[in-house]
Design a protein around this motif. Sequence first.
Motif, PDB file in Angstrom:
ATOM      1  N   ILE A  45      -3.874   6.182   2.927  1.00 14.49           N
ATOM      2  CA  ILE A  45      -3.518   5.841   4.308  1.00 14.49           C
ATOM      3  C   ILE A  45      -4.734   5.928   5.229  1.00 14.49           C
ATOM      4  O   ILE A  45      -4.965   5.047   6.072  1.00 14.49           O
ATOM      5  CB  ILE A  45      -2.399   6.772   4.821  1.00 14.49           C
ATOM      6  CG1 ILE A  45      -1.112   6.513   4.029  1.00 14.49           C
ATOM      7  CG2 ILE A  45      -2.140   6.558   6.312  1.00 14.49           C
ATOM      8  CD1 ILE A  45      -0.005   7.508   4.300  1.00 14.49           C
ATOM      9  N   VAL A  46      -5.529   6.985   5.054  1.00 12.44           N
ATOM     10  CA  VAL A  46      -6.721   7.181   5.885  1.00 12.44           C
ATOM     11  C   VAL A  46      -7.720   6.047   5.703  1.00 12.44           C
ATOM     12  O   VAL A  46      -8.391   5.626   6.657  1.00 12.44           O
ATOM     13  CB  VAL A  46      -7.384   8.539   5.568  1.00 12.44           C
ATOM     14  CG1 VAL A  46      -8.766   8.639   6.207  1.00 12.44           C
ATOM     15  CG2 VAL A  46      -6.501   9.688   6.048  1.00 12.44           C
ATOM     16  N   ILE A  47      -7.836   5.526   4.503  1.00 14.52           N
ATOM     17  CA  ILE A  47      -8.748   4.416   4.227  1.00 14.52           C
ATOM     18  C   ILE A  47      -8.175   3.095   4.734  1.00 14.52           C
ATOM     19  O   ILE A  47      -8.898   2.235   5.253  1.00 14.52           O
ATOM     20  CB  ILE A  47      -9.047   4.331   2.710  1.00 14.52           C
ATOM     21  CG1 ILE A  47      -9.851   5.556   2.274  1.00 14.52           C
ATOM     22  CG2 ILE A  47      -9.803   3.052   2.376  1.00 14.52           C
ATOM     23  CD1 ILE A  47      -9.912   5.752   0.777  1.00 14.52           C
ATOM     24  N   ALA A  48      -6.855   2.921   4.597  1.00 16.80           N
ATOM     25  CA  ALA A  48      -6.221   1.656   4.980  1.00 16.80           C
ATOM     26  C   ALA A  48      -6.275   1.400   6.479  1.00 16.80           C
ATOM     27  O   ALA A  48      -6.501   0.264   6.912  1.00 16.80           O
ATOM     28  CB  ALA A  48      -4.770   1.637   4.505  1.00 16.80           C
ATOM     29  N   ILE A  49      -6.075   2.433   7.283  1.00 14.45           N
ATOM     30  CA  ILE A  49      -6.017   2.251   8.743  1.00 14.45           C
ATOM     31  C   ILE A  49      -7.299   1.651   9.309  1.00 14.45           C
ATOM     32  O   ILE A  49      -7.253   0.621   9.995  1.00 14.45           O
ATOM     33  CB  ILE A  49      -5.650   3.576   9.448  1.00 14.45           C
ATOM     34  CG1 ILE A  49      -4.199   3.947   9.113  1.00 14.45           C
ATOM     35  CG2 ILE A  49      -5.840   3.465  10.963  1.00 14.45           C
ATOM     36  CD1 ILE A  49      -3.783   5.316   9.602  1.00 14.45           C
ATOM     37  N   PRO A  50      -8.488   2.251   9.050  1.00  9.87           N
ATOM     38  CA  PRO A  50      -9.706   1.623   9.576  1.00  9.87           C
ATOM     39  C   PRO A  50      -9.981   0.244   8.980  1.00  9.87           C
ATOM     40  O   PRO A  50     -10.532  -0.623   9.664  1.00  9.87           O
ATOM     41  CB  PRO A  50     -10.816   2.614   9.204  1.00  9.87           C
ATOM     42  CG  PRO A  50     -10.264   3.464   8.141  1.00  9.87           C
ATOM     43  CD  PRO A  50      -8.787   3.528   8.381  1.00  9.87           C
ATOM     44  N   ALA A  51      -9.596   0.020   7.724  1.00 10.08           N
ATOM     45  CA  ALA A  51      -9.809  -1.291   7.104  1.00 10.08           C
ATOM     46  C   ALA A  51      -9.018  -2.368   7.849  1.00 10.08           C
ATOM     47  O   ALA A  51      -9.527  -3.468   8.096  1.00 10.08           O
ATOM     48  CB  ALA A  51      -9.407  -1.260   5.629  1.00 10.08           C
ATOM     49  N   VAL A  52      -7.777  -2.052   8.231  1.00 10.87           N
ATOM     50  CA  VAL A  52      -6.948  -3.003   8.975  1.00 10.87           C
ATOM     51  C   VAL A  52      -7.514  -3.230  10.372  1.00 10.87           C
ATOM     52  O   VAL A  52      -7.565  -4.368  10.860  1.00 10.87           O
ATOM     53  CB  VAL A  52      -5.488  -2.498   9.063  1.00 10.87           C
ATOM     54  CG1 VAL A  52      -4.672  -3.365  10.022  1.00 10.87           C
ATOM     55  CG2 VAL A  52      -4.835  -2.504   7.681  1.00 10.87           C
ATOM     56  N   VAL A  53      -7.948  -2.141  11.019  1.00  8.48           N
ATOM     57  CA  VAL A  53      -8.533  -2.251  12.362  1.00  8.48           C
ATOM     58  C   VAL A  53      -9.791  -3.122  12.320  1.00  8.48           C
ATOM     59  O   VAL A  53      -9.998  -3.989  13.184  1.00  8.48           O
ATOM     60  CB  VAL A  53      -8.867  -0.852  12.930  1.00  8.48           C
ATOM     61  CG1 VAL A  53      -9.670  -0.965  14.228  1.00  8.48           C
ATOM     62  CG2 VAL A  53      -7.586  -0.067  13.186  1.00  8.48           C
ATOM     63  N   ILE A  54     -10.646  -2.897  11.329  1.00  6.03           N
ATOM     64  CA  ILE A  54     -11.875  -3.680  11.180  1.00  6.03           C
ATOM     65  C   ILE A  54     -11.536  -5.146  10.913  1.00  6.03           C
ATOM     66  O   ILE A  54     -12.162  -6.047  11.485  1.00  6.03           O
ATOM     67  CB  ILE A  54     -12.744  -3.108  10.043  1.00  6.03           C
ATOM     68  CG1 ILE A  54     -13.310  -1.745  10.449  1.00  6.03           C
ATOM     69  CG2 ILE A  54     -13.885  -4.066   9.695  1.00  6.03           C
ATOM     70  CD1 ILE A  54     -13.966  -0.994   9.308  1.00  6.03           C
ATOM     71  N   TYR A  55     -10.566  -5.383  10.052  1.00  6.68           N
ATOM     72  CA  TYR A  55     -10.158  -6.764   9.747  1.00  6.68           C
ATOM     73  C   TYR A  55      -9.710  -7.487  11.018  1.00  6.68           C
ATOM     74  O   TYR A  55     -10.140  -8.615  11.284  1.00  6.68           O
ATOM     75  CB  TYR A  55      -9.028  -6.760   8.722  1.00  6.68           C
ATOM     76  CG  TYR A  55      -8.422  -8.126   8.490  1.00  6.68           C
ATOM     77  CD1 TYR A  55      -9.041  -9.052   7.657  1.00  6.68           C
ATOM     78  CD2 TYR A  55      -7.242  -8.503   9.147  1.00  6.68           C
ATOM     79  CE1 TYR A  55      -8.499 -10.315   7.463  1.00  6.68           C
ATOM     80  CE2 TYR A  55      -6.700  -9.765   8.956  1.00  6.68           C
ATOM     81  CZ  TYR A  55      -7.325 -10.664   8.116  1.00  6.68           C
ATOM     82  OH  TYR A  55      -6.792 -11.916   7.942  1.00  6.68           O
TER      83      TYR A  55
END
Length: 202
Positions: free
Chosen positions: A167-177
């Motif tokens: 979850i911690v990795i997914a959140i910034p990845a989505v924000v960056i995308y």
Amino acid sequence: MISSQIAYLADLGSKFILVALFFASFLVLAFYIERKLFFSKHFHRDISDLIGKIKKCGSRVEVESILNNDNKEEARLIMRSLKDPKNNDIDKFESSVSVDIDLEKKSWEKYLLYFATVGSNAPFLGLLGTVLGLMQAFSDLALAARPDAKAAMSGISNALITTVAGIVIAIPAVVIYNSLTKKVARISSDIKAISKTISRTF
């Protein structure tokens, strides 16, 4: 015997997934920094000044002079269409710019698929790691000569780490995308705005 093998494989799988998630997070950070540097180096933050200068021009010669002195990608892409002798009217010029934008988008959208993939799949990968960790914890509990509740809770707690990591990795990845997608859309819009401003000199 079979239970101990399952516990071993589950533990190995859980650890592998955790390592994979941390490696994915490193790549997210590295790719994001590369994209930030790319956009800050090659594109304008604000094209208001450039459009203002173009509006003051009375001829294509003056426009070309301004664009030649501009070292950003927006000017380079516009100049490519402007210098093409085939683009001798407004429609052809603007159509050429639109085609060039579509071609250049491939480089602007670099790594977007990676960010989207990590953002959508990291939580599920983390959940899989947790399930494997729970399998290992319960298997250890079943194989123990004297079952210990404290040891079982410790195993379950460790298993949940992969879900948290996902979850911690997914959140910034989505924000960056989302951020980079918006950036690409803004660049496309900026270039089209410049081309429409230049069209009045035809």
